[in-house]
Design a protein around this motif. Structure first.
Motif, PDB file in Angstrom:
ATOM      1  N   ASP A 148      30.237 -18.005 -40.727  1.00  0.00           N
ATOM      2  CA  ASP A 148      29.205 -17.517 -40.530  1.00  0.00           C
ATOM      3  C   ASP A 148      28.149 -18.020 -41.484  1.00  0.00           C
ATOM      4  O   ASP A 148      27.603 -17.115 -42.271  1.00  0.00           O
ATOM      5  CB  ASP A 148      29.589 -15.808 -40.894  1.00  0.00           C
ATOM      6  N   ASP A 202      23.058 -12.828 -42.853  1.00  0.00           N
ATOM      7  CA  ASP A 202      22.985 -11.302 -43.051  1.00  0.00           C
ATOM      8  C   ASP A 202      24.429 -10.871 -42.214  1.00  0.00           C
ATOM      9  O   ASP A 202      24.390 -11.216 -41.495  1.00  0.00           O
ATOM     10  CB  ASP A 202      22.198 -10.979 -42.790  1.00  0.00           C
ATOM     11  N   ILE A 203      25.116 -10.345 -43.320  1.00  0.00           N
ATOM     12  CA  ILE A 203      26.727 -10.133 -42.643  1.00  0.00           C
ATOM     13  C   ILE A 203      26.269  -8.973 -41.368  1.00  0.00           C
ATOM     14  O   ILE A 203      26.968  -9.294 -40.052  1.00  0.00           O
ATOM     15  CB  ILE A 203      27.442  -8.667 -43.180  1.00  0.00           C
ATOM     16  N   HIS A 223      25.190 -11.508 -38.188  1.00  0.00           N
ATOM     17  CA  HIS A 223      26.603 -11.799 -37.889  1.00  0.00           C
ATOM     18  C   HIS A 223      27.312 -10.868 -36.634  1.00  0.00           C
ATOM     19  O   HIS A 223      27.897 -11.501 -36.095  1.00  0.00           O
ATOM     20  CB  HIS A 223      27.610 -12.675 -38.784  1.00  0.00           C
ATOM     21  N   GLN A 224      27.477  -9.871 -37.157  1.00  0.00           N
ATOM     22  CA  GLN A 224      27.984  -8.928 -36.653  1.00  0.00           C
ATOM     23  C   GLN A 224      27.791  -8.259 -34.971  1.00  0.00           C
ATOM     24  O   GLN A 224      28.042  -9.533 -34.165  1.00  0.00           O
ATOM     25  CB  GLN A 224      28.725  -7.552 -37.343  1.00  0.00           C
ATOM     26  N   CYS A 276      35.444 -16.980 -42.116  1.00  0.00           N
ATOM     27  CA  CYS A 276      34.240 -16.772 -42.854  1.00  0.00           C
ATOM     28  C   CYS A 276      34.506 -17.489 -44.384  1.00  0.00           C
ATOM     29  O   CYS A 276      35.416 -17.401 -44.155  1.00  0.00           O
ATOM     30  CB  CYS A 276      34.823 -14.588 -43.964  1.00  0.00           C
ATOM     31  N   LEU A 304      33.526 -16.786 -47.162  1.00  0.00           N
ATOM     32  CA  LEU A 304      32.512 -16.297 -48.510  1.00  0.00           C
ATOM     33  C   LEU A 304      33.726 -16.989 -49.747  1.00  0.00           C
ATOM     34  O   LEU A 304      32.424 -16.786 -50.632  1.00  0.00           O
ATOM     35  CB  LEU A 304      33.441 -14.613 -47.899  1.00  0.00           C
ATOM     36  N   TRP A 318      32.154 -14.291 -55.294  1.00  0.00           N
ATOM     37  CA  TRP A 318      32.755 -13.669 -54.185  1.00  0.00           C
ATOM     38  C   TRP A 318      33.014 -12.257 -54.513  1.00  0.00           C
ATOM     39  O   TRP A 318      34.139 -13.096 -56.035  1.00  0.00           O
ATOM     40  CB  TRP A 318      33.453 -14.009 -53.197  1.00  0.00           C
ATOM     41  N   GLU A 321      34.281  -6.187 -46.585  1.00  0.00           N
ATOM     42  CA  GLU A 321      32.667  -6.043 -45.523  1.00  0.00           C
ATOM     43  C   GLU A 321      33.298  -6.546 -44.383  1.00  0.00           C
ATOM     44  O   GLU A 321      32.462  -6.215 -43.404  1.00  0.00           O
ATOM     45  CB  GLU A 321      31.933  -5.515 -46.748  1.00  0.00           C
ATOM     46  N   ARG A 322      33.066  -7.448 -44.757  1.00  0.00           N
ATOM     47  CA  ARG A 322      32.581  -8.788 -44.606  1.00  0.00           C
ATOM     48  C   ARG A 322      34.111  -8.756 -42.826  1.00  0.00           C
ATOM     49  O   ARG A 322      33.576  -8.981 -41.375  1.00  0.00           O
ATOM     50  CB  ARG A 322      32.621 -10.302 -44.437  1.00  0.00           C
ATOM     51  N   TYR A 344      33.469  -7.327 -39.145  1.00  0.00           N
ATOM     52  CA  TYR A 344      33.291  -8.583 -38.315  1.00  0.00           C
ATOM     53  C   TYR A 344      35.023  -8.072 -36.986  1.00  0.00           C
ATOM     54  O   TYR A 344      34.292  -8.271 -35.131  1.00  0.00           O
ATOM     55  CB  TYR A 344      34.457 -10.433 -38.517  1.00  0.00           C
TER      56      TYR A 344
END
Length: 265
Positions: free
Chosen positions: A112, A122-123, A126-127, A151, A153, A159, A166-167, A171
């Motif tokens: 990501d 951006d989440i 990427h989703q 990920c 992150l 982070w 959330e990510r 996903y």
């Protein structure tokens, strides 16, 4: 049984799937002959062994050629590290993945964090990409192709666990088959993450963080060695080359024999 189906099943075993990472046909064949249930490429190692740095500097055409050569010498499932997809264009990324599936690849890792930027994608973007990839795979008959959503992150300067969750949930909702979080070593966080998700969690080993049994008890279903084997081989080659040029002898190079059985034999 298709290799992609076999690969999916390996993530549902009582013990985590342990993956040694390859970078070319010989390294992949050695992993299979050493008892690997499956094998995954390392983009870092594949790039390094062809004289490039990681970060999509190796072209996708070169990756495709290498993957094709690997598939010719192994019989176990292969997952391919495609970094961020080797393109900024969603349609091109999907085309790359379909090309790999057509070759017989069982799954991919996709990041990501685009290689040209320091921050994560951006989440929601990427989703949406993961959803589009999954839809395209199903449309082309690759229902069991394994998407391991990497990920990055925890590789960012700052982070939070809330952002990680959330990510991870986004996903998973997008339809990915696994969640890969390199650099996460906090065992409490790992346990909460595996409890949160219904898809397999993939952890990468690091120095001092390589207890397979402990990771299994945390609920981890897949363990990757990353670029460790590749880096080790390069370090050995560097050391041997310096000694060869300094001592002008080859005797030490024959102290260990090659045990792999090559297909040409």
């Amino acid at each position: 049984m298709a290799l992609s189906t076999t690969f999916n099943a390996l993530h549902q075993q009582s013990a985590p799937l342990f993956l040694a990472n390859c970078w070319d046909p010989s390294s992949a064949l050695i992993i299979e002959q050493a008892g690997g249930q499956a094998v995954a490429t390392t983009s870092w190692g594949m790039s390094n062994h062809q004289g490039y740095k990681d970060g999509e500097q190796l072209t996708f055409d070169r990756v495709l050629q290498t993957v094709s050569a690997i598939l010719k010498v192994i019989t176990i499932p292969l997952s391919v590290d495609i970094e961020a997809g080797y393109s900024a264009d969603q349609n091109q990324i999907i085309k790359h993945i379909i090309q790999l599936a057509d070759l017989g690849v069982a799954g991919i890792n996709i990041e990501d964090k685009p290689s040209h930027q320091s921050s994560l994608r951006d989440i929601k973007a990427h989703q949406a990409l993961l959803q589009a990839i999954k839809q395209a795979l199903r449309h082309n008959g690759f229902d069991h192709f394994f998407i391991n959503a990497r990920c990055d992150l925890c590789l960012q300067p700052q982070w939070t666990e809330a952002a990680l969750h959330e990510r991870a949930l986004a996903y998973q909702a997008a339809g990915c088959d696994g969640f890969f979080i390199p650099a996460l070593t906090d065992t409490t966080m790992i346990k909460r993450l595996t409890a949160l998700l219904s898809i397999p969690v993939n952890i990468m080993l690091l120095p001092g963080f390589s207890d397979k049994q402990a990771l299994a008890e945390l609920g981890v279903k897949r363990i990757s060695s990353g670029n460790a084997l590749s880096d080790h081989v390069i370090a050995l080659q560097e050391s041997a080359t310096r000694r060869l040029l300094e001592e002008h002898t080859v005797d030490f190079l024959f102290e260990q024999s090659v045990r792999a059985t090559w297909l040409s034999n």
